[in-house]
Motif scaffolding. Structure first.
Motif, PDB file in Angstrom:
ATOM      1  N   LEU A  34       0.866  -1.321  -0.076  1.00 47.62           N
ATOM      2  CA  LEU A  34      -0.158   0.117   0.231  1.00 47.62           C
ATOM      3  C   LEU A  34       0.840   1.412  -0.069  1.00 47.62           C
ATOM      4  O   LEU A  34       1.753   1.374   0.720  1.00 47.62           O
ATOM      5  CB  LEU A  34      -0.909   0.151   1.161  1.00 47.62           C
ATOM      6  N   ASP A  35       0.418   2.355  -0.784  1.00 52.02           N
ATOM      7  CA  ASP A  35       1.054   3.616  -0.420  1.00 52.02           C
ATOM      8  C   ASP A  35       1.043   4.155   0.913  1.00 52.02           C
ATOM      9  O   ASP A  35      -0.004   3.889   1.506  1.00 52.02           O
ATOM     10  CB  ASP A  35       0.465   4.481  -1.602  1.00 52.02           C
ATOM     11  N   ARG A  36       2.046   4.805   1.475  1.00 49.38           N
ATOM     12  CA  ARG A  36       2.116   5.151   2.753  1.00 49.38           C
ATOM     13  C   ARG A  36       0.979   6.084   3.093  1.00 49.38           C
ATOM     14  O   ARG A  36       0.385   6.347   4.097  1.00 49.38           O
ATOM     15  CB  ARG A  36       3.331   5.568   3.055  1.00 49.38           C
ATOM     16  N   SER A  37       0.414   6.941   1.928  1.00 44.29           N
ATOM     17  CA  SER A  37      -0.345   7.619   2.229  1.00 44.29           C
ATOM     18  C   SER A  37      -1.956   7.459   2.727  1.00 44.29           C
ATOM     19  O   SER A  37      -2.600   7.981   3.260  1.00 44.29           O
ATOM     20  CB  SER A  37      -0.902   8.668   0.951  1.00 44.29           C
ATOM     21  N   ALA A  80       1.212   1.102  10.860  1.00 41.15           N
ATOM     22  CA  ALA A  80       1.996   0.497   9.746  1.00 41.15           C
ATOM     23  C   ALA A  80       2.348  -0.636  10.083  1.00 41.15           C
ATOM     24  O   ALA A  80       3.169  -0.611  10.864  1.00 41.15           O
ATOM     25  CB  ALA A  80       2.704   1.745   8.981  1.00 41.15           C
ATOM     26  N   ASP A  81       2.358  -1.988   9.355  1.00 39.01           N
ATOM     27  CA  ASP A  81       3.016  -3.070   9.535  1.00 39.01           C
ATOM     28  C   ASP A  81       3.597  -3.569   8.557  1.00 39.01           C
ATOM     29  O   ASP A  81       3.150  -4.163   7.496  1.00 39.01           O
ATOM     30  CB  ASP A  81       2.046  -4.109  10.162  1.00 39.01           C
ATOM     31  N   ASP A  82       5.181  -3.579   8.634  1.00 41.98           N
ATOM     32  CA  ASP A  82       6.031  -4.152   7.619  1.00 41.98           C
ATOM     33  C   ASP A  82       6.749  -5.281   8.472  1.00 41.98           C
ATOM     34  O   ASP A  82       6.611  -5.300   9.815  1.00 41.98           O
ATOM     35  CB  ASP A  82       6.951  -2.823   7.127  1.00 41.98           C
ATOM     36  N   THR A 123       5.989   2.830   1.143  1.00 43.79           N
ATOM     37  CA  THR A 123       4.991   1.856   0.967  1.00 43.79           C
ATOM     38  C   THR A 123       4.784   0.993   2.336  1.00 43.79           C
ATOM     39  O   THR A 123       5.980   1.071   2.993  1.00 43.79           O
ATOM     40  CB  THR A 123       5.032   0.862  -0.270  1.00 43.79           C
ATOM     41  N   VAL A 124       3.658   0.202   2.502  1.00 44.82           N
ATOM     42  CA  VAL A 124       3.539  -0.420   3.645  1.00 44.82           C
ATOM     43  C   VAL A 124       3.138  -1.862   3.212  1.00 44.82           C
ATOM     44  O   VAL A 124       2.379  -2.024   2.223  1.00 44.82           O
ATOM     45  CB  VAL A 124       2.733   0.253   4.874  1.00 44.82           C
TER      46      VAL A 124
END
Length: 875
Positions: free
Chosen positions: A115-118, A134-136, A236-237
Motif C-alpha cells: 500500500l502507498d503510505r498515504s 503501519a505493519d512491515d 509503501t507499507v
C-alpha cells in the motif's frame, strides 16, 4: 339430464379402470422384485458391495471438497486488530471467448502487493478509528540460525504482545525480543546477535514481550524508523492494522474505512488495481497468508478433477456390475416375458430391485464416507490453512454420495434389461433357452467405435499442441479410450481369445481346453470381466506414469544444467544479499550466483477462454550464469539478461507464445506489476529450470523478501569448500555443501502435497477399481455355478475345474493388463513426446505392484467364490 349423467360416468369409469390397472401393474412389479431379491441374494451381494463403495468414495470427496471450500486462513498476527487494510492480492484478465460473452479469469498473487503510505493517514482519520499502525516485516536470523520476523514496536499491539520485562526500544541499536528468544539473550540489558541483511550485528535487548496468539516464527521488534530502513520500501507499507474506538462495531468500522481508503493505493499496478481492501473478522487471516486462498484454489481444481474421474469410474463400475447381474438373469426374464409379463412390468421389477439394493447400500456407504473423507483430509498438507469440519458437513457429504448412487442405479438396471424385455413373447421363449446374447448392439458398438476414434484423435491433437492444452487433450484421450473399451468389451474379449486361446489350450491340457472353450463361447461375460481390470490398469498407469515421466525429465534436465559443484544454503528466512558477493571473492571460486525464486502470471486464452496461469521463475545474474548453469541456449545470448526489461524464455513456451529473440512478452510479476519484457535468449531445459529467467535485480523489486534461496558456486580447481566457509563466517545459519540437481530445479522432485494427491488419486480410486474387479468377477463366478455342476456331471474332476478357473484367472489378468497398458500408452505417448520429447516412464516396481494387485484381485473374484462349486456328487 340422464343422458348427461351417463356420458359423465363413462370417463370416470375408464379413469378408475386405468388407475386399477396401474396399481395392479405396480403390485406385480413389486412382487417380482421381492421374489427375485430373495432368490438372487448372492448375485446382488456384488452389486451391494460396488454401490456401497461408490457411495463411500463419492461422499468422501464431497467431504474433502466441502471442507476446502469452507477453509479460511487463521487470524494470528492480527488477532489484536479490529480491521486490517491491505492491497488487493488478486489479478484479473477479461477476454471474449469464441462466440460468447466476455469472461474474467482471476488469480491470486504470490508476492506482497504493498500500500502507498498515504493510505495510513486516510485510515487513521476514518470515523471510529482509535489508531492505525503501519505493519512491515523483514526476515531476521537470530543467534546461530533461528528464523524470526522483524517488526516495528508499534505493530506489537496488533498481535497483543505485552512487555514482561524492560521497556520499548528507543534507538536503532535496541530491540524487544519475543519470549521464545529471551533465553539466548539474557533478558533486558543483554545482547543478541541479529542478521537482517548483510553481516550479523549485535543489538541491545531493551525488553522482552510475549503473546498468547503466536504460532509462527518468533518476533523481534525494532523502532519504527529502524524497521522502515531495514524493510527498504519507505514509500509503501505491507499492511495497516486498525484499532477501533470503544463501542464501534465491526460493520460500522468497515464501512467507515471503505469510504476513507477508497481509491488508488495498491502499488502492484495490477494486484492493487481495485484499490485497498478492508478485512475484518475471519477475513483478517488473508492479510497474513498471502497465497493461502490461491493454494486452496489450485488444490480445489486438482481435487475437482480427481472427483470428476471418481464419478466417471463409479458410474462405469456400477453400470458394469448391474449389467452383468441383469444379464445373468436374462433366461429368467425371457421366460417371464414368454408367459405374459409385459415389458413395463419387467423393467419396473428390475428397476425396483436395483433401487432397493442401491438404497440399502447407500446407508453403510454414507457412514463409511465419513472416516474415508477424514483420512483423505488428513493427508492434505494445507498448512497454514486448516480444514474445518462442521457437524453438518459429513452428513451432507454422505447424503450427496448416496443420492448420486441411488439415482444412477435404477435407470442403469432398466437400460440393461431392455434387450430382453422388449422381445415378443414367442421370441423371448427362444431366448430363455439360449440366454447368452451375441455381439453388442449396433448403438453400443457405434458409440464404442466413435469414442475410440475420438480418443485416438485427442492423442494426436496432444502431439501437435503444448503445455496445458496437450495435457488436457491427453487426459480426454485416456477417458475416451477407457469408456470405449467398456462399450466394446465383447469385441475386445474375442480378439484377446484369438491371441491367448491357443497358448492356454497348449499349456493347460484338459483344463486349458475347458478354459479356452468357455471364454470363446462367452465373449460378453469375458468382456464384463475385462472391463474393471482394464479400468484399474489404465487409470493407475496414466496417473503414475505422467508424474514420473515429468519428474524424471525435469531431474535429468536439472542435472545436465548444473555446472556448479557447491551450493550455499541458509535458514527459512533466506540468504542475505551480500553472501553471493562474499563467496565470489573467496579464493578458488570462479563463479557464484544467487538464485532468487518467485512466480509470474501469464494471461492467455485456452480454447478461447481467458486463463491466468502461474509459473515459477528464477532471478539470475547474467555474468555468473554461464559459469554455474547451462540452460542449453538455442537462440540469443543470456549475457544480455540485464536491466529491468529483459527475459529468457524456455523454447516450448516461446513457441506457444510465438516469441523469438527480439520480441516482447507480457507478464505480471509476483506482485501484479504488468511488464513488457524483451526476449534476449531462448533455452531448452525449461522443465528443470522453469519457463522464464529474469535478471535478479529486476525481480528483487517485486518480491516480498528479496533473499536468495541458494547460491551456486563453481570452483576453479579442486575443492573450494573451506575457503567458502571462511567467507560465510559473518553470516549465521548459512552453510555450504556439494551441489545437487534438486538445488536448481524449478520445483522439488516430490512434495507432501504431490504425495497426498497420488495417494488419493491412485490409492483410493485404484483401490475402488480393484474392489470392482473382485465384485464383478465374484458375480460372474456365482452365476456360473450351474455350469460347474454340469461339468462335474459329465466327468470333470475337481482338480480340473480348479485348474480351469486358475487358467481363466490368468487369461483375464494377462488380457486386462495388456489391454489396459495399451489404452494407457496411447495418451501417455502423446503427452510424453509433447512435454518431454521422450518416451513415458513408469518405475518397474510400481508396475509390478499394480500387476500383483490385479492378479490377487482377479484370483479372489474367480477362485474363492467357486471353491465349493465342485463339491457335489456326480451322480
Amino acid at each position: 339430464m340422464s343422458g348427461t349423467k351417463t356420458r359423465d360416468r363413462k370417463p370416470r369409469t375408464g379413469a378408475v379402470a386405468g388407475a386399477q390397472a396401474r396399481a395392479g401393474m405396480r403390485r406385480a412389479s413389486a412382487f417380482l422384485a421381492r421374489r427375485s431379491l430373495d432368490t438372487h441374494r448372492r448375485a446382488w451381494v456384488a452389486v451391494f458391495a460396488a454401490t456401497a463403495a461408490a457411495t463411500a468414495l463419492l461422499g468422501a470427496f464431497a467431504l474433502v471438497l466441502g471442507s476446502l471450500l469452507l477453509a479460511v486462513p487463521p487470524v494470528e498476527r492480527y488477532a489484536g486488530a479490529d480491521a486490517v487494510v491491505v492491497a488487493d492480492q488478486r489479478v484479473t484478465y477479461t477476454a471474449k471467448p469464441w462466440g460468447g460473452e466476455p469472461q474474467t479469469a482471476t488469480a491470486y498473487l504470490p508476492e506482497r502487493v504493498r500500500l502507498d503510505r498515504s493510505v495510513l493517514a486516510r485510515a487513521a482519520a476514518a470515523e471510529g478509528v482509535a489508531r492505525a499502525v503501519a505493519d512491515d516485516s523483514v526476515p531476521v536470523v537470530a543467534g546461530r540460525g533461528t528464523s524470526a520476523v522483524g517488526r516495528s514496536w508499534p505493530a506489537a499491539a496488533l498481535t497483543r504482545y505485552e512487555l514482561t520485562g524492560g521497556r520499548a526500544p528507543r534507538s536503532a541499536s535496541e530491540v524487544v525480543v519475543d519470549s521464545a528468544l529471551a533465553a539466548g539473550s539474557g533478558g533486558p540489558g543483554g545482547r543478541v546477535t541479529l542478521q537482517v541483511d548483510g553481516a550479523a550485528r549485535q543489538y541491545t535487548v531493551s525488553g522482552v514481550a510475549r503473546t498468547g496468539h503466536r504460532r509462527g516464527a518468533p518476533a523481534v521488534f525494532f523502532t519504527e524508523a529502524r524497521l522502515t530502513r531495514l524493510a527498504g520500501h519507505p514509500g509503501t507499507v505491507d499492511a495497516i492494522g486498525v484499532l477501533a474506538e470503544r463501542g464501534v462495531s465491526g460493520d460500522a468500522l468497515r464501512a467507515a474505512l471503505d469510504g476513507a481508503v477508497a481509491g488508488p493505493g495498491g502499488k502492484g499496478h495490477g494486484g492493487g488495481e481495485r484499490g485497498p481492501r478492508v478485512l475484518t473478522g475471519a477475513g483478517r487471516g488473508e492479510a497474513e497468508q498471502l497465497d493461502a486462498l490461491g493454494a486452496r484454489g489450485d488444490l480445489l481444481t486438482m481435487l475437482a478433477s480427481i472427483a470428476a474421474t471418481v464419478v466417471m469410474v463409479a458410474l462405469l463400475v456400477i453400470a458394469t456390475t448391474l449389467a452383468q447381474a441383469v444379464h445373468q438373469r436374462s433366461g429368467e426374464l425371457a421366460l417371464l416375458r414368454a408367459v405374459g409379463a409385459t415389458p413395463r412390468q419387467l423393467r419396473s421389477a428390475v428397476g425396483r430391485e436395483a433401487g432397493r439394493v442401491a438404497g440399502a447400500a447407500a446407508l453403510p456407504g454414507a457412514v463409511l464416507a465419513v472416516p474415508l473423507g477424514l483420512l483423505m483430509r488428513s493427508l492434505l498438507t494445507t498448512e497454514p490453512l486448516p480444514l474445518p469440519v462442521p457437524w453438518w458437513l459429513p452428513l451432507a457429504a454422505g447424503a450427496a454420495g448416496a443420492l448420486v448412487v441411488a439415482l444412477a442405479a435404477r435407470p442403469v438396471a432398466v437400460l440393461a434389461a431392455r434387450s430382453i424385455t422388449r422381445l415378443r413373447p414367442a421370441v423371448a421363449l427362444g431366448a430363455a433357452r439360449a440366454p447368452e446374447p451375441g455381439e453388442p448392439g449396433r448403438a453400443r458398438t457405434a458409440a464404442g467405435v466413435l469414442l475410440a476414434v475420438a480418443g485416438l484423435g485427442s492423442a494426436g491433437a496432444a502431439t501437435a499442441q503444448g503445455g496445458q492444452a496437450a495435457a488436457l487433450a491427453a487426459s480426454a484421450a485416456a477417458t475416451s479410450l477407457i469408456i470405449a473399451v467398456a462399450l466394446l468389451g465383447p469385441w475386445v474379449a474375442r480378439i484377446s481369445m484369438r491371441v491367448l486361446g491357443a497358448p492356454v489350450r497348449w499349456a493347460g491340457g484338459a483344463a486349458g481346453f475347458l478354459a479356452a472353450r468357455s471364454a470363446a463361447a462367452h465373449h460378453r461375460r469375458l468382456g464384463a470381466a475385462l472391463t474393471p481390470v482394464v479400468l484399474v490398469v489404465a487409470f493407475v498407469c496414466v496417473q503414475l506414469a505422467a508424474g514420473s515421466t515429468l519428474e524424471r525429465a525435469a531431474g535429468r534436465q536439472a542435472s545436465d544444467a548444473l555446472r556448479a559443484d557447491l551450493v550455499v544454503t541458509g535458514p527459512a528466512a533466506g540468504i542475505p544479499s551480500g553472501v553471493a558477493d562474499a563467496v565470489r571473492g573467496a579464493p578458488g571460486v570462479s563463479a557464484a550466483m544467487g538464485l532468487l525464486r518467485s512466480s509470474v502470471v501469464l494471461a492467455h486464452r485456452q480454447t478461447g477462454d481467458p486463463e491466468l496461469d502461474r509459473y515459477p521463475v528464477l532471478g539470475v545474474t547474467a555474468d555468473q550464469l554461464s559459469g554455474t548453469l547451462d540452460a542449453r541456449v538455442t537462440a540469443g545470448d543470456p549475457a544480455r539478461l540485464t536491466g529491468r526489461g529483459t527475459v529468457a524464455v524456455g523454447r516450448d513456451r516461446a513457441d506457444e507464445l510465438g516469441a523469438g529473440v527480439g520480441d516482447t512478452v507480457r507478464l505480471r510479476l509476483g506482485d501484479g506489476a504488468k511488464v513488457r519484457l524483451r526476449v534476449v535468449a531462448v533455452y531448452e531445459r525449461s522443465l528443470g529450470l522453469g519457463e522464464f529467467m529474469l535478471p535478479r535485480e529486476a525481480l528483487a523489486a517485486h518480491v516480498s523478501a528479496p533473499r536468495d534461496r541458494q547460491v551456486l558456486v563453481r570452483s576453479k580447481d579442486g575443492d573450494a569448500a573451506s575457503a567458502v566457509r571462511r567467507a560465510l563466517a559473518p553470516y549465521p545459519g548459512v552453510d555450504v555443501r556439494p551441489a545437487r540437481a534438486d538445488d536448481v530445479r524449478i520445483s522439488p522432485s516430490t512434495s507432501d502435497q504431490d504425495d497426498a494427491l497420488i495417494v488419493i488419486g491412485v490409492g483410493v480410486i485404484g483401490g475402488f477399481a480393484l474392489l470392482a474387479v473382485v465384485s464383478t468377477l465374484t458375480l460372474i463366478t456365482v452365476g456360473r455355478r450351474p455350469e460347474f455342476r454340469l461339468l462335474r456331471l459329465v466327468g470333470a474332476g475337481r482338480g480340473q475345474l480348479l485348474r480351469m478357473r486358475a487358467l481363466e484367472t490368468a487369461l483375464v489378468t494377462v488380457a486386462g493388463l495388456a489391454v489396459g497398458t495399451a489404452v494407457a500408452a496411447v495418451p501417455l505417448l502423446a503427452f510424453a513426446l509433447t512435454a518431454t520429447g521422450s518416451l513415458p516412464y513408469l518405475p518397474p516396481v510400481r508396475y509390478g505392484v499394480l500387476a500383483l494387485a490385479v492378479t490377487l484381485a482377479a484370483a479372489a473374484g474367480t477362485l474363492l467364490p467357486g471353491a465349493g462349486s465342485g463339491a457335489g456328487r456326480t451322480g
